[in-house]
Structure formats: structure tokens, C-alpha cells
Design an enzyme around this catalytic site. Structure first.
Site, PDB file in Angstrom:
ATOM      1  N   ASP A  41       0.825  -1.217   0.000  1.00 35.82           N
ATOM      2  CA  ASP A  41       0.000   0.000   0.000  1.00 35.82           C
ATOM      3  C   ASP A  41       0.861   1.269   0.000  1.00 35.82           C
ATOM      4  O   ASP A  41       0.704   2.147  -0.843  1.00 35.82           O
ATOM      5  CB  ASP A  41      -0.848   0.005   1.284  1.00 35.82           C
ATOM      6  CG  ASP A  41      -2.319   0.173   1.001  1.00 35.82           C
ATOM      7  OD1 ASP A  41      -2.731   0.078  -0.157  1.00 35.82           O
ATOM      8  OD2 ASP A  41      -3.056   0.404   1.978  1.00 35.82           O
ATOM      9  N   GLU A  64      -5.246   7.671  -0.076  1.00 38.76           N
ATOM     10  CA  GLU A  64      -5.708   6.936   1.104  1.00 38.76           C
ATOM     11  C   GLU A  64      -4.705   6.972   2.252  1.00 38.76           C
ATOM     12  O   GLU A  64      -5.075   7.117   3.403  1.00 38.76           O
ATOM     13  CB  GLU A  64      -6.026   5.482   0.711  1.00 38.76           C
ATOM     14  CG  GLU A  64      -6.591   4.706   1.872  1.00 38.76           C
ATOM     15  CD  GLU A  64      -7.239   3.387   1.470  1.00 38.76           C
ATOM     16  OE1 GLU A  64      -7.052   2.941   0.324  1.00 38.76           O
ATOM     17  OE2 GLU A  64      -7.920   2.801   2.327  1.00 38.76           O
ATOM     18  N   ASP A 118      -6.236   5.507  -4.781  1.00 38.70           N
ATOM     19  CA  ASP A 118      -6.306   4.315  -3.937  1.00 38.70           C
ATOM     20  C   ASP A 118      -5.200   3.372  -4.415  1.00 38.70           C
ATOM     21  O   ASP A 118      -5.316   2.742  -5.461  1.00 38.70           O
ATOM     22  CB  ASP A 118      -7.679   3.639  -4.067  1.00 38.70           C
ATOM     23  CG  ASP A 118      -7.883   2.596  -2.986  1.00 38.70           C
ATOM     24  OD1 ASP A 118      -6.888   2.194  -2.360  1.00 38.70           O
ATOM     25  OD2 ASP A 118      -9.030   2.175  -2.779  1.00 38.70           O
ATOM     26  N   ILE A 120      -3.988   0.474  -3.374  1.00 38.58           N
ATOM     27  CA  ILE A 120      -4.476  -0.904  -3.571  1.00 38.58           C
ATOM     28  C   ILE A 120      -5.928  -0.921  -3.154  1.00 38.58           C
ATOM     29  O   ILE A 120      -6.247  -0.839  -1.967  1.00 38.58           O
ATOM     30  CB  ILE A 120      -3.725  -1.935  -2.720  1.00 38.58           C
ATOM     31  CG1 ILE A 120      -2.239  -1.935  -3.040  1.00 38.58           C
ATOM     32  CG2 ILE A 120      -4.290  -3.336  -2.984  1.00 38.58           C
ATOM     33  CD1 ILE A 120      -1.481  -3.028  -2.307  1.00 38.58           C
ATOM     34  N   THR A 123      -8.066  -4.790  -0.812  1.00 34.13           N
ATOM     35  CA  THR A 123      -6.939  -5.429  -0.119  1.00 34.13           C
ATOM     36  C   THR A 123      -7.250  -6.885   0.237  1.00 34.13           C
ATOM     37  O   THR A 123      -6.359  -7.718   0.263  1.00 34.13           O
ATOM     38  CB  THR A 123      -6.559  -4.658   1.157  1.00 34.13           C
ATOM     39  OG1 THR A 123      -7.733  -4.394   1.911  1.00 34.13           O
ATOM     40  CG2 THR A 123      -5.900  -3.355   0.814  1.00 34.13           C
ATOM     41  N   SER A 200     -19.601  -7.234  -4.578  1.00 31.03           N
ATOM     42  CA  SER A 200     -18.427  -7.535  -3.751  1.00 31.03           C
ATOM     43  C   SER A 200     -18.390  -8.994  -3.317  1.00 31.03           C
ATOM     44  O   SER A 200     -19.431  -9.604  -3.082  1.00 31.03           O
ATOM     45  CB  SER A 200     -18.461  -6.703  -2.463  1.00 31.03           C
ATOM     46  OG  SER A 200     -18.163  -5.373  -2.718  1.00 31.03           O
ATOM     47  N   HIS A 205     -18.738  -5.648   3.052  1.00 29.81           N
ATOM     48  CA  HIS A 205     -18.625  -4.449   2.213  1.00 29.81           C
ATOM     49  C   HIS A 205     -19.951  -4.048   1.585  1.00 29.81           C
ATOM     50  O   HIS A 205     -20.148  -2.893   1.229  1.00 29.81           O
ATOM     51  CB  HIS A 205     -17.604  -4.668   1.095  1.00 29.81           C
ATOM     52  CG  HIS A 205     -16.204  -4.852   1.603  1.00 29.81           C
ATOM     53  ND1 HIS A 205     -15.134  -5.020   0.770  1.00 29.81           N
ATOM     54  CD2 HIS A 205     -15.704  -4.888   2.869  1.00 29.81           C
ATOM     55  CE1 HIS A 205     -14.027  -5.152   1.479  1.00 29.81           C
ATOM     56  NE2 HIS A 205     -14.347  -5.091   2.755  1.00 29.81           N
ATOM     57  N   SER A 230     -12.787  -5.332  -5.618  1.00 29.30           N
ATOM     58  CA  SER A 230     -12.133  -4.098  -6.100  1.00 29.30           C
ATOM     59  C   SER A 230     -12.883  -3.348  -7.188  1.00 29.30           C
ATOM     60  O   SER A 230     -13.916  -3.773  -7.684  1.00 29.30           O
ATOM     61  CB  SER A 230     -10.711  -4.405  -6.598  1.00 29.30           C
ATOM     62  OG  SER A 230     -10.717  -4.774  -7.962  1.00 29.30           O
ATOM     63  N   ARG A 247     -23.925  -1.981  -5.348  1.00 26.48           N
ATOM     64  CA  ARG A 247     -23.209  -1.849  -4.078  1.00 26.48           C
ATOM     65  C   ARG A 247     -24.142  -1.194  -3.062  1.00 26.48           C
ATOM     66  O   ARG A 247     -24.209   0.029  -2.957  1.00 26.48           O
ATOM     67  CB  ARG A 247     -21.947  -1.005  -4.275  1.00 26.48           C
ATOM     68  CG  ARG A 247     -21.010  -1.071  -3.078  1.00 26.48           C
ATOM     69  CD  ARG A 247     -19.725  -0.319  -3.326  1.00 26.48           C
ATOM     70  NE  ARG A 247     -18.803  -0.561  -2.243  1.00 26.48           N
ATOM     71  CZ  ARG A 247     -17.833  -1.463  -2.262  1.00 26.48           C
ATOM     72  NH1 ARG A 247     -17.634  -2.195  -3.326  1.00 26.48           N
ATOM     73  NH2 ARG A 247     -17.057  -1.638  -1.215  1.00 26.48           N
ATOM     74  N   ASP A 261     -12.378   5.239  -3.431  1.00 27.02           N
ATOM     75  CA  ASP A 261     -12.895   3.955  -3.899  1.00 27.02           C
ATOM     76  C   ASP A 261     -13.806   4.099  -5.119  1.00 27.02           C
ATOM     77  O   ASP A 261     -14.216   3.080  -5.687  1.00 27.02           O
ATOM     78  CB  ASP A 261     -13.686   3.262  -2.786  1.00 27.02           C
ATOM     79  CG  ASP A 261     -12.780   2.733  -1.692  1.00 27.02           C
ATOM     80  OD1 ASP A 261     -11.655   2.307  -2.007  1.00 27.02           O
ATOM     81  OD2 ASP A 261     -13.197   2.744  -0.518  1.00 27.02           O
TER      82      ASP A 261
HETATM   83  P1  AMP Z   1     -14.819  -4.519  -2.742  1.00 29.16           P
HETATM   84  O1  AMP Z   1     -13.567  -5.238  -3.073  1.00 29.16           O
HETATM   85  O2  AMP Z   1     -15.533  -3.944  -3.915  1.00 29.16           O
HETATM   86  O3  AMP Z   1     -15.712  -5.273  -1.822  1.00 29.16           O
HETATM   87  O4  AMP Z   1     -14.453  -3.219  -1.964  1.00 29.16           O
HETATM   88  C1  AMP Z   1     -13.219  -2.885  -1.476  1.00 29.16           C
HETATM   89  C2  AMP Z   1     -13.390  -1.571  -0.797  1.00 29.16           C
HETATM   90  O5  AMP Z   1     -14.418  -1.665   0.167  1.00 29.16           O
HETATM   91  C3  AMP Z   1     -12.174  -1.128  -0.053  1.00 29.16           C
HETATM   92  O6  AMP Z   1     -11.638  -0.017  -0.681  1.00 29.16           O
HETATM   93  C4  AMP Z   1     -12.668  -0.738   1.325  1.00 29.16           C
HETATM   94  O7  AMP Z   1     -12.252   0.561   1.639  1.00 29.16           O
HETATM   95  C5  AMP Z   1     -14.144  -0.754   1.181  1.00 29.16           C
HETATM   96  N1  AMP Z   1     -14.829  -1.208   2.388  1.00 29.16           N
HETATM   97  C6  AMP Z   1     -14.350  -1.900   3.439  1.00 29.16           C
HETATM   98  N2  AMP Z   1     -15.315  -2.103   4.370  1.00 29.16           N
HETATM   99  C7  AMP Z   1     -16.432  -1.530   3.879  1.00 29.16           C
HETATM  100  C8  AMP Z   1     -17.764  -1.379   4.366  1.00 29.16           C
HETATM  101  N3  AMP Z   1     -18.135  -1.904   5.544  1.00 29.16           N
HETATM  102  N4  AMP Z   1     -18.652  -0.725   3.614  1.00 29.16           N
HETATM  103  C9  AMP Z   1     -18.285  -0.214   2.406  1.00 29.16           C
HETATM  104  N5  AMP Z   1     -17.066  -0.321   1.905  1.00 29.16           N
HETATM  105  C10 AMP Z   1     -16.123  -0.958   2.628  1.00 29.16           C
HETATM  106 MG    MG Z   2     -10.163   0.942  -1.706  1.00 28.76          MG
END
Ligand code: AMP
Ligand code: MG
Length: 323
Positions: A41, A64, A118, A120, A123, A200, A205, A230, A247, A261
Site C-alpha cells: 500500500d 488513502e 487508492d 491498492i 486489499t 463484492s 462491504h 475491487s 453496491r 474507492d
Molecule cells: P470490494 O472489493 O468492492 O468489496 O471493496 C473494497 C473496498 O471496500 C475497499 O476499498 C474498502 O475501503 C471498502 N470497504 C471496506 N469495508 C467496507 C464497508 N463496511 N462498507 C463499504 N465499503 C467498505
Molecule cells: Mg479501496
């Protein structure tokens, strides 16, 4: 038009650094530690911000990670590893002071252009050797207008990943390692059985249950569903490889979406002819600083099916409000 070549190069360097870190820490099966994320990161962000400091020195940056956190929270052995990786990558002696300076470059500047980074994204995907993205968005007057997104796991024929970019309302992809540019467009599909929906992988998330209800309410029960980490989800929509990315946060979630993001993804999709909006169809509000404080969920589509999906979302929201 601005010359994005230096940013492409920095994204390639960042992706290479991430690959090296994955190989060192993760390929052997150790997939839970936080250290690989920390190293990759900060290393990736240092490379990206360094490129902006050299090629767009007066521009503002919102990224970030922060230099102060690098100094205070990163262990000495991690700092040494980041310093060594960057020195190797750049073929020059890099110091911790260089890294702090790069990480914080452009922070708090007043400028017309704001780069939103961002280093990464995804993650969890990075740690699990699934998908992740290296994302740089460009905002002018608070609107997402440009993007460069590296997606090392993008399913290209050569399996080398892809690099996406957008500017002036036009979007392209190219092999991550370099090669011919291809202009990309969102898909024209509308037939539910032919649609590809993304969400996701991580349950925390976004609410898989609420998104299932939206798909039902929008008549998309027979569409294909793929879970993917991501911002690569945005890239799939822009490239015409999927039609819908939902989302919706878990009910009562207090965690806001962060600007880094979504700026690059939204700019890329819009330049490819798709749409990225809030749940009511309004534009995503990037005017609230680091978070999308007013956001209730993100709907990304090829545009053609957007109205239908918004109707489905409205039904689900109305049901939720009643119960
Ligand atoms: P994804 O891989 O699309 O599920 O999302 C990754 C992103 O979700 C990362 O950049 C995190 O910052 C973000 N993230 C982590 N926890 C949460 C959450 N509880 N609600 C929304 N986004 C989140
Ligand atoms: Mg992110």
C-alpha cells in the site's frame, strides 16, 4: 488533454511492486498477515504520488495513506522493506524522508485538478490472490473526469491484466504490460438472461441479501451473478464485460464510502457510456471531502438498464421502510 503516460508508468511500477510483495509474502500460503498490505500500500502510493509530484507538481492530491501514519504506524522492518523495494524499482537510493514527502505530496493544495488515489483497492482480494486494482481518479470542479486503473487480475487473453484510462469522455484499455490501446464502450445488452451482474465478494462491504432483493425486484433473477473484489467491477462495466454492478450497504451500516474507492471507477464508466449513480439515480456526490457522506448505495450500469434497476431499488427501499 493531459499526457497520462507518466501515470501509466507509475501504475505499472506499482503493480510490479505489488506482484513482488505477493510473491514474497503470499505465494507460499501465508494469507492472513497484514504486513503485505502495509508494504504494498505505502510502496504503491509512494510511486503514484512521486509521478504526480514530478509531472503535475501544482495539482492537488487526495490519497488513502498518509506520511504521518507511515512514520508512526509502520514497523521498522516494514519501512526498511518498502525503502528497499522502491530503491530497486527506481534504480536510485530512496530514503524514508523521500517516501514521506511523496506520500503527502499535494495534500491540502488548492488547485483546479485533484488526483484521487487508492494505491491498492480490494486489499482482501490482494491478500487472497484474487482481484485488486490500483486506481487514480481525476476530479475537476468536484466532478470525476479522468481515470487510470490498473487491474492485474483482469481476465485478458494473455492473463497479464489490463490498464484502463479515461479522459475527455473517452475510455480505453490496453495490456497492463503495454501494447495497443483499444477504445471501450459499455455493453448494449438489455435482455435479463444475457446480463452479467457484479457485486463484492466480502459480505461486510455490501449486503448480498439486499442486492438479491433488488435483482428480484428488477426482474433480473435469471441474470448471471459474479462476485469480484475491487474497482475492477467498474472496469468490467466500462469494457462491456458486465452490465450491472450493485453496491448496497448492509442495513444500519455506519461506514461511509470513501471518495478514492469510486472517483476513478465512476469517471471510467461514464466515459465508456455507462452510468454510476446513487440509489435514486442522482449523481454521486463527491463534494463532501473524504467520504461520500450523503450516499445510500452505488448503482453502476451500462446505462441501458439503469432505469429498470432504479425501479427495483425503489421497491426494495419502500419495502424496507415499511418493515
Ligand atoms: P470490494 O472489493 O468492492 O468489496 O471493496 C473494497 C473496498 O471496500 C475497499 O476499498 C474498502 O475501503 C471498502 N470497504 C471496506 N469495508 C467496507 C464497508 N463496511 N462498507 C463499504 N465499503 C467498505
Ligand atoms: Mg479501496
Amino acid at each position: 488533454m493531459i499526457d497520462l503516460q507518466p501515470i501509466f508508468q507509475a501504475v505499472r511500477q506499482a503493480a510490479e511492486l505489488c506482484r513482488v510483495v505477493q510473491e514474497m509474502h503470499l505465494a507460499g500460503g501465508e494469507k492472513t498477515g497484514h504486513e503485505p498490505v502495509t508494504v504494498a500500500d505505502y510502496g504503491a502510493q509512494a510511486l503514484l504520488c512521486r509521478a504526480i509530484s514530478r509531472h503535475f507538481p501544482g495539482d492537488a492530491v487526495l490519497a488513502e495513506e498518509q506520511g504521518g501514519q507511515f512514520v508512526e504506524l509502520v514497523s521498522d522492518s516494514e519501512k526498511a522493506q518498502i525503502t528497499r523495494l522502491l530503491s530497486d524499482m527506481l534504480g536510485q537510493r530512496v530514503t524514508e524522508a523521500d517516501i514521506v514527502r511523496w506520500l503527502d505530496h499535494g495534500y491540502g493544495y488548492e488547485a483546479e485538478r485533484l488526483w484521487v488515489i487508492d494505491p491498492i483497492d480490494g486489499t482482501r482480494g490482494f491478500l487472497a490472490l484474487r482481484n485488486y486494482a490500483i486506481a487514480i481518479g481525476l476530479m475537476v470542479n468536484g466532478k470525476p473526469v479522468g481515470a487510470v486503473i490498473g487491474a492485474p487480475g483482469y481476465p485478458t487473453p494473455d492473463r497479464g491484466g489490463a490498464l484502463f484510462h479515461a479522459q475527455s469522455g473517452v475510455a480505453y484499455m490496453q495490456p497492463l504490460a503495454g501494447g495497443a490501446l483499444k477504445r471501450i464502450h459499455a455493453s448494449e445488452r438489455t435482455e435479463p438472461a444475457s446480463l452479467r451482474v457484479l457485486e463484492s465478494v466480502e459480505k461486510s462491504h455490501a449486503s448480498h441479501e439486499r442486492m438479491e432483493r433488488v435483482r428480484q425486484a428488477a426482474g433480473l433473477a435469471e441474470s448471471a451473478l459474479e462476485r469480484l473484489d475491487s474497482m475492477e467491477k467498474y472496469a468490467r462495466i466500462a469494457a462491456g464485460d458486465a452490465e450491472l454492478y450493485l453496491r448496497l450497504p448492509r442495513l444500519f451500516s455506519k461506514r461511509p464510502h470513501m471518495v478514492w474507492d469510486h472517483v476513478a471507477g465512476a469517471a471510467l464508466v461514464q466515459a465508456a457510456g455507462g452510468l454510476a449513480t446513487d440509489v435514486d439515480g442522482s449523481a454521486l456526490d463527491f463534494s463532501q471531502g473524504r467520504t461520500l457522506a450523503n450516499n445510500r448505495g452505488i448503482i453502476v450500469s451500462n446505462g441501458r438498464i439503469h432505469a429498470r434497476v432504479l425501479e427495483g431499488v425503489a421497491k426494495v427501499l419502500a419495502d424496507e421502510a415499511r418493515s
